[in-house]
Motif scaffolding. Structure first.
Motif, short mmCIF file in Angstrom:
data_model
loop_
_atom_site.label_atom_id
_atom_site.label_comp_id
_atom_site.label_asym_id
_atom_site.label_seq_id
_atom_site.Cartn_x
_atom_site.Cartn_y
_atom_site.Cartn_z
N PHE A 1 0.82 -1.20 0.00
CA PHE A 1 0.00 0.00 0.00
C PHE A 1 0.87 1.26 0.00
N GLY A 2 1.95 1.24 -0.77
CA GLY A 2 2.82 2.40 -0.87
C GLY A 2 3.58 2.69 0.40
N GLY A 3 3.68 1.70 1.31
CA GLY A 3 4.40 1.90 2.56
C GLY A 3 3.57 2.59 3.63
N ASP A 4 2.30 2.87 3.36
CA ASP A 4 1.47 3.61 4.30
C ASP A 4 0.67 2.71 5.24
N GLY A 5 0.75 1.41 5.05
CA GLY A 5 -0.05 0.52 5.87
C GLY A 5 -1.49 0.52 5.40
N PHE A 6 -2.38 -0.07 6.21
CA PHE A 6 -3.79 -0.18 5.84
C PHE A 6 -4.61 0.64 6.82
N LEU A 7 -5.45 1.53 6.30
CA LEU A 7 -6.22 2.45 7.13
C LEU A 7 -7.70 2.39 6.76
N LEU A 8 -8.54 2.51 7.78
CA LEU A 8 -9.98 2.67 7.59
C LEU A 8 -10.43 3.87 8.40
N GLN A 9 -11.35 4.65 7.84
CA GLN A 9 -11.96 5.75 8.57
C GLN A 9 -13.27 5.28 9.20
N ARG A 10 -13.56 5.77 10.41
CA ARG A 10 -14.85 5.50 11.06
C ARG A 10 -15.73 6.73 10.86
N ILE A 11 -16.93 6.51 10.37
CA ILE A 11 -17.91 7.57 10.20
C ILE A 11 -18.98 7.40 11.27
N SER A 12 -19.12 8.41 12.12
CA SER A 12 -20.07 8.35 13.23
C SER A 12 -20.80 9.68 13.33
N GLY A 13 -21.58 9.85 14.39
CA GLY A 13 -22.35 11.06 14.57
C GLY A 13 -23.80 10.86 14.19
N GLN A 14 -24.43 11.89 13.68
CA GLN A 14 -25.85 11.86 13.33
C GLN A 14 -26.07 12.58 12.02
N GLY A 15 -26.62 11.89 11.02
CA GLY A 15 -26.90 12.54 9.75
C GLY A 15 -26.66 11.61 8.58
N THR A 16 -26.33 12.20 7.45
CA THR A 16 -26.09 11.44 6.21
C THR A 16 -24.67 11.70 5.72
N ALA A 17 -24.00 10.64 5.30
CA ALA A 17 -22.68 10.75 4.69
C ALA A 17 -22.74 10.15 3.29
N TRP A 18 -21.94 10.69 2.40
CA TRP A 18 -21.85 10.17 1.03
C TRP A 18 -20.44 9.63 0.82
N LEU A 19 -20.37 8.39 0.37
CA LEU A 19 -19.09 7.70 0.20
C LEU A 19 -18.77 7.59 -1.29
N GLU A 20 -17.47 7.62 -1.60
CA GLU A 20 -17.00 7.43 -2.97
C GLU A 20 -16.32 6.08 -3.07
N LEU A 21 -16.91 5.16 -3.84
CA LEU A 21 -16.34 3.83 -4.06
C LEU A 21 -15.98 3.70 -5.53
N SER A 22 -14.83 3.11 -5.82
CA SER A 22 -14.31 3.09 -7.18
C SER A 22 -14.68 1.82 -7.91
N GLY A 23 -14.94 1.97 -9.22
CA GLY A 23 -15.37 0.84 -10.02
C GLY A 23 -16.83 0.50 -9.75
N GLU A 24 -17.18 -0.76 -9.97
CA GLU A 24 -18.53 -1.22 -9.63
C GLU A 24 -18.59 -1.54 -8.14
N VAL A 25 -19.79 -1.48 -7.58
CA VAL A 25 -19.98 -1.72 -6.15
C VAL A 25 -20.82 -2.99 -5.96
N ILE A 26 -20.30 -3.91 -5.15
CA ILE A 26 -20.98 -5.17 -4.87
C ILE A 26 -21.40 -5.17 -3.39
N LEU A 27 -22.69 -5.30 -3.14
CA LEU A 27 -23.22 -5.33 -1.78
C LEU A 27 -23.40 -6.77 -1.33
N LYS A 28 -22.86 -7.09 -0.15
CA LYS A 28 -23.06 -8.41 0.46
C LYS A 28 -23.53 -8.21 1.89
N GLU A 29 -24.48 -9.03 2.33
CA GLU A 29 -24.98 -8.98 3.69
C GLU A 29 -24.61 -10.28 4.39
N LEU A 30 -23.75 -10.17 5.40
CA LEU A 30 -23.22 -11.35 6.08
C LEU A 30 -24.10 -11.71 7.27
#
Length: 254
Positions: free
Chosen positions: A128-157
């Motif tokens: 990952f370019g030497g940066d390691g692996f990172l995830l952001q946590r989105i919390s609070g109250q309201g609506t957020a819009w995410l940008e996902l690249s390519g096609e998006v596949i939804l799975k429910e585990l």
């Protein structure tokens, strides 16, 4: 406040803000806006937790600065476009309904949304370019819009159900989903399998969104057409050098 998503391959999210309505984003995300929109850029915002909120954003791979866009005195329009071909995903955020998103996945949100570090692990130089692996946590109250690249596949585990995913294809998932980084089993698989050294194990219950075009993979493919990259490839000497270079290149892609 109203919004709509325009386009398919390179979509743009356009808002119509009423007087005093506001949208926040990380610095540098704006595409266009009308004259009635006032910009305020700082290290904190209404839902961001002040200075420590800014530190949490940076630790999660985000920007130190956030920008608030507010309609002053009249309605106004503002738009945010994706940086690579992909999709814009809206998610409703509340207590107990938080999300993890890949480090470049946050596009914008209503003003009470908070960003912080959700997961951070160093995976070594060249990964990952030497940066390691990172995830952001989105919390609070309201609506957020995410940008996902390519096609998006939804799975429910289901509860206890696990799927193993190449880390670059992890787009977003609900915070109820367990997440671990695991090594690919077997030394031969790691060196010669061509799928990298690490996999992400996601365990239900909850929804996950997978993306088909990781930015790191797109960048790696484009490197083939860069003059400097062609020059480096031309200097690789011998069969052993070529094999080692291919292996390291594949790891860097992942």
């Amino acid at each position: 406040m109203q919004n709509r998503i325009l386009g398919t391959t390179m979509p743009v999210l356009e808002f119509s803000l009423g007087p005093n309505d506001a949208i926040i984003s990380e610095a540098g995300e704006l595409s266009w806006m009308s004259a009635s929109i006032q910009m305020t850029t700082h290290t904190q915002h209404a839902g961001g937790g002040g200075f420590f909120g800014a530190i949490r954003r940076v630790a999660g791979g985000g920007s130190l600065f956030m920008t608030e866009y507010r309609a002053i005195g009249a309605t106004g329009e503002i738009a945010f476009a994706t940086r690579v071909p992909g999709h814009i995903l809206p998610v409703e955020v509340a207590a107990g309904h938080e999300y993890m998103v890949h480090r470049h996945g946050f596009l914008c949100a209503t003003s009470q949304i908070e960003l912080g570090v959700g997961f951070q692990q160093s995976l070594g130089a060249g990964i990952f370019g030497g940066d390691g692996f990172l995830l952001q946590r989105i919390s609070g109250q309201g609506t957020a819009w995410l940008e996902l690249s390519g096609e998006v596949i939804l799975k429910e585990l289901a509860v206890g159900e696990t799927i193993r995913v190449h880390p670059g294809h992890v787009g977003a998932f609900q915070s109820s989903v367990g997440f671990q980084i695991q090594r690919v089993p077997g030394i031969k698989n790691m060196i010669f399998g061509g799928d990298g050294v690490f996999l992400a194990a996601l365990t239900g219950p909850g929804k996950i969104w997978l993306q088909t075009l990781p930015i790191s993979k797109l960048a790696h493919q484009l490197m083939e057409y860069m003059p400097a990259q062609r020059g480096e490839q031309a200097t690789e000497g011998g069969v052993v050098g070529g094999i080692v270079g291919s292996i390291l290149g594949g790891m860097g892609n992942r």
